[in-house]
Design an enzyme around this catalytic site. Structure first.
Site, PDB file in Angstrom:
ATOM      1  N   ARG A  56      48.442 108.112  48.791  1.00 45.10           N
ATOM      2  CA  ARG A  56      49.280 108.530  48.456  1.00 45.10           C
ATOM      3  C   ARG A  56      50.183 108.156  47.072  1.00 45.10           C
ATOM      4  O   ARG A  56      50.096 106.313  47.654  1.00 45.10           O
ATOM      5  CB  ARG A  56      50.484 109.201  49.248  1.00 45.10           C
ATOM      6  CG  ARG A  56      51.507 109.504  49.080  1.00 45.10           C
ATOM      7  CD  ARG A  56      52.821 110.074  49.473  1.00 45.10           C
ATOM      8  NE  ARG A  56      52.791 111.255  50.505  1.00 45.10           N
ATOM      9  CZ  ARG A  56      53.117 111.000  51.525  1.00 45.10           C
ATOM     10  NH1 ARG A  56      54.514 111.177  51.526  1.00 45.10           N
ATOM     11  NH2 ARG A  56      53.034 112.416  51.739  1.00 45.10           N
ATOM     12  N   SER A 152      53.997 115.698  49.453  1.00 39.92           N
ATOM     13  CA  SER A 152      55.277 115.728  49.840  1.00 39.92           C
ATOM     14  C   SER A 152      56.399 115.783  49.183  1.00 39.92           C
ATOM     15  O   SER A 152      56.286 116.801  48.203  1.00 39.92           O
ATOM     16  CB  SER A 152      55.455 114.907  50.809  1.00 39.92           C
ATOM     17  OG  SER A 152      56.309 116.408  52.193  1.00 39.92           O
ATOM     18  N   HIS A 153      57.420 114.887  49.496  1.00 37.10           N
ATOM     19  CA  HIS A 153      58.639 115.145  48.243  1.00 37.10           C
ATOM     20  C   HIS A 153      59.082 113.991  47.918  1.00 37.10           C
ATOM     21  O   HIS A 153      59.539 113.435  47.396  1.00 37.10           O
ATOM     22  CB  HIS A 153      59.982 114.658  49.842  1.00 37.10           C
ATOM     23  CG  HIS A 153      59.341 114.065  51.435  1.00 37.10           C
ATOM     24  ND1 HIS A 153      59.063 113.575  51.651  1.00 37.10           N
ATOM     25  CD2 HIS A 153      60.320 112.270  50.772  1.00 37.10           C
ATOM     26  CE1 HIS A 153      58.866 112.716  52.707  1.00 37.10           C
ATOM     27  NE2 HIS A 153      59.749 111.636  51.559  1.00 37.10           N
ATOM     28  N   ALA A 402      63.288 112.018  60.572  1.00 41.80           N
ATOM     29  CA  ALA A 402      63.579 112.495  58.460  1.00 41.80           C
ATOM     30  C   ALA A 402      62.731 114.544  58.793  1.00 41.80           C
ATOM     31  O   ALA A 402      62.435 114.356  57.502  1.00 41.80           O
ATOM     32  CB  ALA A 402      62.099 111.497  58.653  1.00 41.80           C
ATOM     33  N   LYS A 414      54.462 118.074  61.472  1.00 41.91           N
ATOM     34  CA  LYS A 414      55.672 119.258  61.038  1.00 41.91           C
ATOM     35  C   LYS A 414      55.939 120.233  60.198  1.00 41.91           C
ATOM     36  O   LYS A 414      54.733 120.516  58.813  1.00 41.91           O
ATOM     37  CB  LYS A 414      56.886 117.881  60.713  1.00 41.91           C
ATOM     38  CG  LYS A 414      56.060 117.138  59.186  1.00 41.91           C
ATOM     39  CD  LYS A 414      56.970 116.536  58.708  1.00 41.91           C
ATOM     40  CE  LYS A 414      56.389 115.616  57.572  1.00 41.91           C
ATOM     41  NZ  LYS A 414      54.734 114.853  58.069  1.00 41.91           N
TER      42      LYS A 414
END
Length: 594
Positions: A56, A152-153, A402, A414
């Site tokens: 990432r 992701s975010h 989270a 998740k």
């Protein structure tokens, strides 16, 4: 890292030999021609690290960034790892999905080339996908592994590469180290690595709709099986924060008879620029503002949100004419309480959460005679631990603070889509009892104690500063004197050094990770906290929880604990670290650091 002129010239030459992406080649040649050696050294002098989170980072040219070449290299290493280390499952194939970020589709297709080159079949999702669909697909298709291209975010300039193994859980140590070694041994692009693959027996691009339909059926069945009679929830507003959740969740709702909801029009379609939010993370202050404004305009008192790849779920409720945003811990215990209420548990049922999440789940589980398991941070741990527990237990649920929630009946990672559906089912059930999610939470606090949390971070200027901070803490007198400011230290656990003052042999029961920095302390006044270095960001994160008989006592305890860490550790040992002056606690109280 210092790179000599000769080394830098060689690195530039190697990059230009291997990279066939015109945009990133141009970046490197422009830097070379304008001679900014520092920038070139940072881009080429070190490699982007492959770990348990895969890859990432920022999308840019260079070995240290996310780009087409580093994705090819990671994929070649992973393909060689599967072919050489696990040849018995290589023929089962690899599932590859991607979100709607810039370059995600291209990265996914380049990744597929590496596996096809070694005659490993690829189930390539031809459409933008939510992250849970990859681990679900690995299990459903009985594949050898899975890859999800997503950050992701993270901010818009980032992308990532998440890896799952055949059990549908994220890879964990030591597998990440073994894959990283295979990557290092396969850096030069293989023949045809850059070519657009034609459909053949190894490249399958028709799996997405089939897997999506099975996933939707599984979530639908699981949700409706939790209650004797399915009833729709109250009207709500939905936002996927410009991500891919809007491609799946609204249709799933309609298929279950949920029609009274309003998508946030400005955010419902994927947009890789995330134009309406500073950070596309529902945990960040302001991320849900537009959704709450839409709800005010539509006269709806509930907001449902996903992060951009829909593996996280968030919610807010209007309470006394103001918005209450639930924390990840709040939603975790609410979902757990609903599951405990509606399922007929046997003695072999288990739940788990991470060490940085609320201790309230353990209390709730013990009260029901349910096995509770603590794990290290991240679903790479919880997914694999759940798989291990399944030999003896029915694992019902897991969560992390989270905004991550796992339902092993669906997948072992998740899953924000399933979490939202279960939450809406719970809302409908509680409403029939005269409760809302907020008032249900207050009843849980009355039963198990008021759990107040304060989670935040200190921004570190460098890994060296972070290491010095933790080194100074360990070398200080705190462990032996058993004091931190006005607090008494009741227990000290160091997951880096492998120490736990509570166990008979002073060894922790959780796996030791010498490559990370993590301390957990239990104090008097019902307080415990974890201080850990982030694996993906230049931060030292702190997670504080206090359990008291009242909200006010809990607020005071967690605020005092933060000040103790700040004044006794951070300011003396790492004065260059920065931190917010205004910190919200989990009940919405804003703690100001003067």
């Amino acid at each position: 890292m210092t790179t000599s002129t000769g080394d830098l010239s060689s690195l530039v030459q190697t990059w230009l030999e291997w990279d066939q992406d015109p945009s990133t080649r141009t970046e490197i040649t422009n830097l070379r021609d304008s001679n900014p050696s520092t920038e070139l050294s940072q881009r080429l002098g070190q490699r982007i690290q492959f770990g348990t989170a895969g890859l990432r980072g920022r999308m840019a040219a260079g070995f240290s960034c996310m780009n087409s070449l580093t994705v090819i290299q990671a994929s070649q290493g992973l393909a060689k790892y599967i072919r050489d280390k696990h040849p018995e499952i290589a023929g089962d194939g690899v599932v590859i999905g991607h979100d709607a970020r810039y370059n995600s589709d291209r990265f996914a297709r380049l990744a597929a080339n590496a596996f096809v080159a070694l005659k490993i079949p690829v189930w390539l999702y031809g459409e933008e996908s939510v992250t849970p669909l990859v681990p679900f697909g690995v299990t459903y298709l009985r594949a050898a592994a899975g890859v999800m291209v997503t950050a992701s975010h993270n901010p818009a300039q980032d992308n990532g590469y998440k890896v799952y193994f055949k059990n549908g859980a994220q890879i964990n140590t030591p597998m990440d180290t073994e894959i990283a070694q295979c990557i290092e041994e396969n850096l030069a692009p293989w023949p045809n690595a850059w070519e657009e693959r034609q459909l053949d027996e190894y490249l399958r691009v028709n799996a997405y709709q089939k897997v999506l339909a099975k996933y939707q059926d599984a979530v639908n069945h699981y949700t409706k099986s939790t209650i004797p009679k399915w009833t729709p929830p109250k009207p709500f507003v939905y936002t996927p924060l410009h991500g891919v959740g809007g491609l799946v969740f609204p249709d799933l709702c309609r298929s279950m008879g949920i029609t009274d909801f309003t998508p946030v029009s400005e955010q419902v379609n994927p947009d890789p620029d995330f134009p309406t939010v500073s950070f596309p993370n529902p945990e960040e202050t302001g991320a849900l503002d537009l959704a709450m404004q839409t709800a005010d305009r539509e006269d709806k008192g509930l907001v449902i949100a996903h992060d951009p790849d829909a593996d996280r779920f968030a919610a807010a409720e209007k309470v006394n004419n103001s918005w209450f945003i639930f924390t990840g811990n709040h939603l975790g215990v609410l979902l757990a309480s609903y599951i405990f209420e509606i399922q007929d548990f046997k003695k072999n049922t288990a739940v788990l959460n991470s060490t940085v999440s609320t201790g309230m789940l353990e209390k709730m589980a013990l009260a029901k005679g349910i096995h509770f398991q603590e794990s290290l941070t991240g679903f790479k741990w919880m997914g694999n631990i759940a798989r291990t527990l399944e030999a003896s237990y029915d694992v019902a649920f897991a969560f992390e603070e989270a905004l991550g929630y796992m339902f092993p009946k669906i997948c072992h990672d998740k899953d924000g889509i399933t979490a939202a559906m279960i939450f809406l089912s719970a809302e409908a059930k509680w409403r029939s009892q005269g409760l809302t999610p907020y008032t249900k939470l207050q009843k849980l606090f009355e039963e198990y104690g008021y759990h107040e949390t304060l989670n935040n971070y200190f921004r570190s200027p460098s890994p060296d500063v972070t290491a010095r901070l933790f080194g100074a803490i360990r070398d200080g007198p705190y462990r032996t004197e058993k004091k931190l400011g006005s607090f008494k230290i009741l227990r000290w656990r160091d997951m880096t050094e492998g120490y736990d003052s509570r166990t008979q042999d002073n060894k922790p029961t959780l796996p030791v990770d010498k490559g990370s920095q993590m301390l957990t302390l239990w104090l008097d006044r019902g307080v415990h906290f974890t201080l850990r270095g982030s694996g993906t960001e230049p931060k030292v994160k702190i997670y504080i929880e206090g359990c008291s008989g009242s909200r006010e006592e809990g607020i005071n305890a967690v605020c005092d604990a933060f000040l103790a860490v700040l004044n006794k550790w951070v300011k003396p040992f790492a004065p260059s670290m920065t931190y917010s002056k205004q910190l919200p606690t989990s009940s919405g109280h804003v703690f100001r650091v003067d």
